[in-house]
Each structure stands twice: as structure tokens, then as C-alpha cells.
Design an enzyme around this catalytic site. Structure first.
Site, PDB file in Angstrom:
ATOM      1  N   ASP A  28       0.829  -1.211   0.000  1.00  0.00           N
ATOM      2  CA  ASP A  28       0.000   0.000   0.000  1.00  0.00           C
ATOM      3  C   ASP A  28       0.864   1.262   0.000  1.00  0.00           C
ATOM      4  O   ASP A  28       1.987   1.256   0.511  1.00  0.00           O
ATOM      5  CB  ASP A  28      -0.923  -0.029   1.235  1.00  0.00           C
ATOM      6  CG  ASP A  28      -2.124   0.885   1.057  1.00  0.00           C
ATOM      7  OD1 ASP A  28      -2.354   1.375  -0.059  1.00  0.00           O
ATOM      8  OD2 ASP A  28      -2.837   1.107   2.062  1.00  0.00           O
ATOM      9  N   HIS A  45       2.637   3.412  -8.875  1.00  0.00           N
ATOM     10  CA  HIS A  45       2.445   1.982  -9.173  1.00  0.00           C
ATOM     11  C   HIS A  45       3.659   1.426  -9.926  1.00  0.00           C
ATOM     12  O   HIS A  45       4.105   0.311  -9.686  1.00  0.00           O
ATOM     13  CB  HIS A  45       1.178   1.769 -10.005  1.00  0.00           C
ATOM     14  CG  HIS A  45      -0.080   2.188  -9.296  1.00  0.00           C
ATOM     15  ND1 HIS A  45      -0.349   1.831  -7.996  1.00  0.00           N
ATOM     16  CD2 HIS A  45      -1.136   2.938  -9.703  1.00  0.00           C
ATOM     17  CE1 HIS A  45      -1.528   2.345  -7.633  1.00  0.00           C
ATOM     18  NE2 HIS A  45      -2.019   3.027  -8.645  1.00  0.00           N
ATOM     19  N   LEU A 139      10.677 -20.376  -4.513  1.00  0.00           N
ATOM     20  CA  LEU A 139       9.567 -19.598  -3.965  1.00  0.00           C
ATOM     21  C   LEU A 139       8.291 -19.751  -4.807  1.00  0.00           C
ATOM     22  O   LEU A 139       8.356 -19.767  -6.032  1.00  0.00           O
ATOM     23  CB  LEU A 139       9.973 -18.113  -3.963  1.00  0.00           C
ATOM     24  CG  LEU A 139       8.910 -17.111  -3.533  1.00  0.00           C
ATOM     25  CD1 LEU A 139       8.768 -17.098  -2.012  1.00  0.00           C
ATOM     26  CD2 LEU A 139       9.250 -15.700  -4.018  1.00  0.00           C
TER      27      LEU A 139
HETATM   28  C1  IPE Z   1      -5.464  -2.739  -0.331  1.00  0.00           C
HETATM   29  O1  IPE Z   1      -5.088  -1.422  -0.486  1.00  0.00           O
HETATM   30  C2  IPE Z   1      -5.443  -3.447  -1.648  1.00  0.00           C
HETATM   31  C3  IPE Z   1      -4.125  -3.600  -2.256  1.00  0.00           C
HETATM   32  C4  IPE Z   1      -2.988  -3.290  -1.710  1.00  0.00           C
HETATM   33  C5  IPE Z   1      -4.139  -4.191  -3.558  1.00  0.00           C
HETATM   34  P1  IPE Z   1      -6.166  -0.267  -0.686  1.00  0.00           P
HETATM   35  O2  IPE Z   1      -5.426   1.016  -0.687  1.00  0.00           O
HETATM   36  O3  IPE Z   1      -7.032  -0.562  -1.843  1.00  0.00           O
HETATM   37  O4  IPE Z   1      -7.057  -0.426   0.637  1.00  0.00           O
HETATM   38  P2  IPE Z   1      -7.826   0.648   1.508  1.00  0.00           P
HETATM   39  O5  IPE Z   1      -8.701   1.418   0.577  1.00  0.00           O
HETATM   40  O6  IPE Z   1      -6.772   1.487   2.154  1.00  0.00           O
HETATM   41  O7  IPE Z   1      -8.579  -0.166   2.499  1.00  0.00           O
HETATM   42  C1  IPE Z   2      -1.532   0.256  -3.452  1.00  0.00           C
HETATM   43  O1  IPE Z   2      -1.307   1.619  -3.442  1.00  0.00           O
HETATM   44  C2  IPE Z   2      -1.699  -0.304  -4.831  1.00  0.00           C
HETATM   45  C3  IPE Z   2      -3.061  -0.749  -5.151  1.00  0.00           C
HETATM   46  C4  IPE Z   2      -4.061  -0.766  -4.316  1.00  0.00           C
HETATM   47  C5  IPE Z   2      -3.296  -1.197  -6.506  1.00  0.00           C
HETATM   48  P1  IPE Z   2      -2.504   2.660  -3.454  1.00  0.00           P
HETATM   49  O2  IPE Z   2      -2.862   2.977  -4.857  1.00  0.00           O
HETATM   50  O3  IPE Z   2      -3.634   2.173  -2.606  1.00  0.00           O
HETATM   51  O4  IPE Z   2      -1.817   3.918  -2.781  1.00  0.00           O
HETATM   52  P2  IPE Z   2      -2.459   4.929  -1.752  1.00  0.00           P
HETATM   53  O5  IPE Z   2      -3.026   4.137  -0.619  1.00  0.00           O
HETATM   54  O6  IPE Z   2      -3.517   5.689  -2.491  1.00  0.00           O
HETATM   55  O7  IPE Z   2      -1.331   5.790  -1.328  1.00  0.00           O
HETATM   56 MG    MG Z   3      -4.076   2.400  -0.631  1.00  0.00          MG
END
Ligand code: IPE
Ligand code: IPE
Ligand code: MG
Length: 260
Positions: A28, A45, A139
């Protein structure tokens, strides 16, 4: 060859070889990483994909059995269309460019989640990569794509109900093991460590059944910044944990303290 590398890494990073067998990561913070740099979210990303490469390689070299990465949740479909589109493109690029690296590192690729939700070309790419790495014995890298813990449990219940209906399973014989095996992670070792980056304190619908007794490590580091050193720190943290599973092991010191 593999163990020589592993031994030297354990020594280099002061690890005790009490590593987790199955690490799950909620990757995240990509968006915030980009925002801090005044870049579009997709740049975060893209940088996050480089962290994946580094962590996958290291996990393999350390002899960790399975690494499950939360790459896209069912809830992530709610994001702006453009972001979803770019994320899918990135996934395609990752699969194309990474198969060679996975093969070199003896990594077997798998997925959990509803693969059928993904664009057809990604499904094809995934199938090809899974097939190409099926013989690898190092792995197991599991990408959670269009994944939802509740949906996975619901599917497991459906599968079990079908078996009961077909009189192949006596409801009285349903055990926790039956449910574990019916999940998409059924063939993998127990998840013993969960890492979440970016400091969020929630599960976001990830591996709800599987995380019952996992140790948890939450770091404020954003996923694109999470590299070798951070993973090593997380593993060291795991090695320092006392896993009690509701029991009372390793209490000698504290017990004499209470008795006083
Ligand atoms: C969780 O992250 C999903 C992934 C890392 C793929 P999100 O950013 O989508 O989750 P929330 O919205 O903080 O719960
Ligand atoms: C995690 O990073 C990647 C996915 C959920 C695909 P985020 O896109 O949720 O990044 P933040 O949480 O907005 O910083
Ligand atoms: Mg996120």
C-alpha cells in the site's frame, strides 16, 4: 548453490534462520508516494513494481516458501477508469518482462482471486506465465488479483455445499481443515507473517481466514520505498516474536515476576 547464497545472506543481514514460511504483503501507499513527488498515481504503481522485483528475488534467495502479494482487490475496481486501465497495462508489462527473471530465480507463479474479472489479454498472459514457471521449485509467488477474502470464503462455502449435496461429504465431518483446503490458498503453507506498508491499520478484505494467527508487521514506509533493507527489518522483527497461539510458552521470566 542456493543454500550457499542463503547462508551468506543470513550472515550478512544478521538473520537467525527462523524465517516465516509464508509471507503475505498488503502493498500500500503507491498513490501517496507519487503525490508527494507531484507525479501521477501511476508513477507510484510503476515504482511499486520495482519493489516487487526486489522483494520477490530476496524472498526466494532466503528460502521463503511462499509470498502472497495483494496487487488488486475487488474493491479496487471502484477506482477511476483510467487508473484501473493503467494498472492493468502495468500488470501486463510486469508479466511480460518478469517471466525470465522468475525462471532465473526458480520462482513459481500462481494467482488467487477472480481471474475471470481481468481483461482477456491479461488472463492469457497470466496463464502463459503460470505455465512457464510451473516446474520451478523455489519460492511460490502468489499474486492476489481481483481478490476479496470474503468472496474467497463464500466460494469455499459453495464448493463444500456442492460436495454435501452430491453426498460426497457428511456435514458432521466438516472441520477447519475442510475450509482451509477449500480456499484458493488451500495448497499453500499457513500464512505466518503479514506485512502492510504505508501505516494503514486494516486488513482491507485480505486473507480473512488465513491470517487468524499470523504475526503482523505494519510499517509507515510506502510500498515503492519498501526495498531490501525494509524487508530484512521486517524479517528480523518476525524472528524476535514469541508465537504463543493462545498458550503460555516462554513465560519463565515474566511468571517469576508476577509471583513476587
Ligand atoms: C489494499 O489497499 C489493496 C491492495 C494493496 C491491492 P487499498 O489502498 O485498496 O485499501 P484501503 O482502501 O486502504 O482499504
Ligand atoms: C496500493 O497503493 C496499490 C493498489 C491498491 C493497486 P494505493 O494505490 O492504494 O496507494 P495509496 O493508498 O492511495 O497511497
Ligand atoms: Mg491504498
Amino acid at each position: 548453490m542456493q543454500t550457499v547464497k542463503k547462508d551468506s545472506l543470513l550472515k550478512k543481514y544478521h538473520l537467525k534462520d527462523h524465517l516465516p514460511k509464508h509471507v503475505a504483503i498488503i502493498m500500500d501507499g503507491n498513490g501517496r508516494w507519487a503525490q508527494k513527488r507531484h507525479l501521477p498515481r501511476i508513477a507510484g504503481h510503476r515504482a511499486g513494481a520495482l519493489s516487487i522485483r526486489e522483494i520477490v528475488r530476496l524472498a526466494g534467495e532466503l528460502g521463503i516458501e511462499a509470498l502472497t502479494l495483494y496487487a488488486f482487490s475487488t474493491e479496487n475496481w471502484k477506482r477511476p477508469r483510467q487508473e484501473v486501465k493503467l494498472l492493468m497495462q502495468l500488470l501486463k508489462q510486469y508479466l511480460r518482462s518478469e517471466v525470465k527473471e522468475l525462471l532465473q530465480n526458480n520462482v513459481r507463479l500462481q494467482t488467487i482471486g477472480n481471474r475471470k474479472d481481468l481483461p482477456k489479454e491479461i488472463q492469457k498472459e497470466l496463464e502463459a506465465s503460470i505455465r512457464a514457471t510451473a516446474h520451478c521449485t523455489g519460492l511460490t509467488l502468489v499474486l492476489a488479483l481481483s481478490y476479496s477474502g470474503r468472496a474467497d470464503l463464500t466460494n469455499a462455502v459453495k464448493r463444500i455445499a456442492e460436495q454435501v449435496k452430491a453426498k460426497k461429504l457428511d456435514p458432521k465431518k466438516i472441520t477447519e481443515e475442510t475450509i482451509t483446503k477449500a480456499l484458493s490458498t488451500g495448497e499453500l503453507p499457513e500464512v505466518d507473517y503479514l506485512i502492510r506498508t504505508s501505516g494503514e491499520m486494516r486488513l482491507s478484505n485480505f486473507l480473512l481466514w488465513e491470517l487468524a494467527y499470523s504475526e503482523i508487521h505494519i510499517t509507515k514506509t510506502l510500498w515503492p520505498d519498501f526495498r531490501t533493507q525494509h524487508f530484512i527489518e521486517a524479517l528480523r522483527d518476525f524472528e524476535g516474536r514469541q508465537r504463543r497461539f493462545g498458550g503460555v510458552t516462554n513465560i519463565i521470566g515474566s511468571f517469576t515476576q508476577w509471583a513476587r
